[in-house]
Design an enzyme around this catalytic site. Structure first.
Site: not given
Ligand code: KIV
Length: 273
Positions: A53-54, A92, A122, A124, A191
Site C-alpha cells: 500500500d506504499s 497488502d 499482508k 499490519e 520494519e
Molecule cells: O507497503 C509497503 O511497501 C510495505 C513495505 C514497506 C514492507 O509494507
C-alpha cells in the site's frame, strides 16, 4: 526438483519461503505496483513481490498510506499478477478494510484473492488484529504479518522513527511475533526496529522474517522498488541502499527529448513514414 520448493511451473509458494528459512537461504522481496516493472522483477528470479500500500506514496503522492482503497489495491494487484509467472505475489490489505471486523477482513481478503489472482495477503499489526488473521487463514488464504513500524498506524505515533526501542515495546513485539506464527501466518515483515531485536525475533520463530530497516539477520529483505531505484526523491532513511539513480536518468532523457522536439531534430528522416 522438489515439489515443495517449486510447483511444476516453477512458481514460488509460501512453502518455498518456509523451506528457504529452514535451509537458511535469504529471501529477496521488492514492491511492485504495475505490469511493466513487475514483469522485469519476475525475470530476475526475485523470490517475492509485494504489491504494497506504499503505492499510496510512490504512485499517488499521498503523504501516508491511509487513503488507499481496496479497489485501488485490487487494480495494482491485477496489474502485477498479470506480469508474474514465478515470484510469490503478496497484496497488502489497505487501512480500514480488516481492523475492526474479522468478517469484513475475510471479505476484503477474498476479494483480493478472487479478483487479482495473488498468492497471499499482508496486513499490519499483532494481537489487535488476531481475530481477523484467524478468520482469513481459516478460509485457506495465506497471510503475511507486519510488525514494528506499521505505516497505517502513523497517526497513533505521529512519527516514522525506529520502533520497539524500549524493553516494554520489544517484549510486545516478541509476543506479537510468536502470536503471528501461532495463528498460522507464513511470515512477517519487520520494519524499522533495532537489529538485535530483529535477530532475536527471527531466531524465536520458524516462519520467515522479512526486514526493512531491521538489520542483516532477518531471513530476508524488502525495499520499496521506487526508493532503491532512485526514482523517489527526498526520502533517504539510513536503511535505504540506492542501487540506481533512475530519477536523474529519467529527467536527463526527458530533457534531451524536449530539446530534440524544440530544435526540430526529432523525428528525423528514418523516424517517419
Ligand atoms: O507497503 C509497503 O511497501 C510495505 C513495505 C514497506 C514492507 O509494507
Amino acid at each position: 526438483m522438489s515439489t515443495i520448493l517449486q510447483t511444476a511451473a516453477g512458481k514460488v509458494t509460501t512453502r518455498t519461503l518456509l523451506k528457504m528459512k529452514a535451509e537458511e537461504k535469504k529471501i529477496a522481496m521488492l514492491t511492485a505496483y504495475d505490469y511493466s516493472l513487475a514483469g522485469l522483477l519476475d525475470k530476475t528470479g526475485i523470490d517475492a513481490i509485494l504489491v504494497g500500500d506504499s503505492a499510496a506514496n510512490v504512485m499517488a503522492g499521498h503523504p501516508t498510506t491511509l487513503p488507499m482503497t481496496l479497489d485501488q489495491m485490487i487494480y495494482h494487484g491485477v496489474s502485477v499478477v498479470r506480469a508474474v509467472s514465478r515470484a510469490l505475489v503478496i497484496v497488502d490489505l489497505p487501512f480500514g478494510f480488516y481492523q475492526g471486523d474479522p468478517l469484513e477482513a475475510l471479505r476484503s481478503a477474498v476479494r483480493i484473492m478472487k479478483e487479482t489472482g495473488a498468492d497471499a495477503v499482508k496486513l499490519e499489526g499483532g494481537e489487535e488484529v488476531a481475530d481477523s488473521i484467524r478468520k482469513i487463514i481459516s478460509a485457506g488464504i495465506p497471510v503475511m504479518g507486519h510488525l514494528g513500524l506499521t505505516p497505517q498506524s502513523i497517526n497513533k505515533f505521529g512519527t516514522y522513527s525506529v520502533r520497539a526501542t524500549t524493553e516494554q515495546e520489544a517484549r510486545k513485539l516478541m509476543h506479537d511475533a510468536k502470536l503471528l506464527e501461532e495463528l498460522g501466518c507464513f511470515g512477517f515483515v519487520l520494519e524499522k526496529i533495532p537489529a538485535d531485536l530483529a535477530r532475536d525475533v527471527s531466531l524465536a520463530v520458524k516462519i520467515p522474517t522479512i526486514g526493512i530497516g531491521a538489520g542483516s539477520q532477518t531471513d530476508g529483505q524488502v525495499l520499496v522498488l521506487h526508493d532503491m531505484l532512485g526514482i523517489t526523491q527526498g526520502f533517504s532513511p539510513r536503511y535505504l541502499r540506492r542501487y540506481h539513480n533512475l530519477g536523474a536518468e529519467i529527467t536527463g532523457a526527458v530533457s534531451r527529448y524536449m530539446e530534440d522536439v524544440k530544435t526540430g531534430s526529432f523525428p528525423n528522416q528514418q523516424e517517419q513514414y
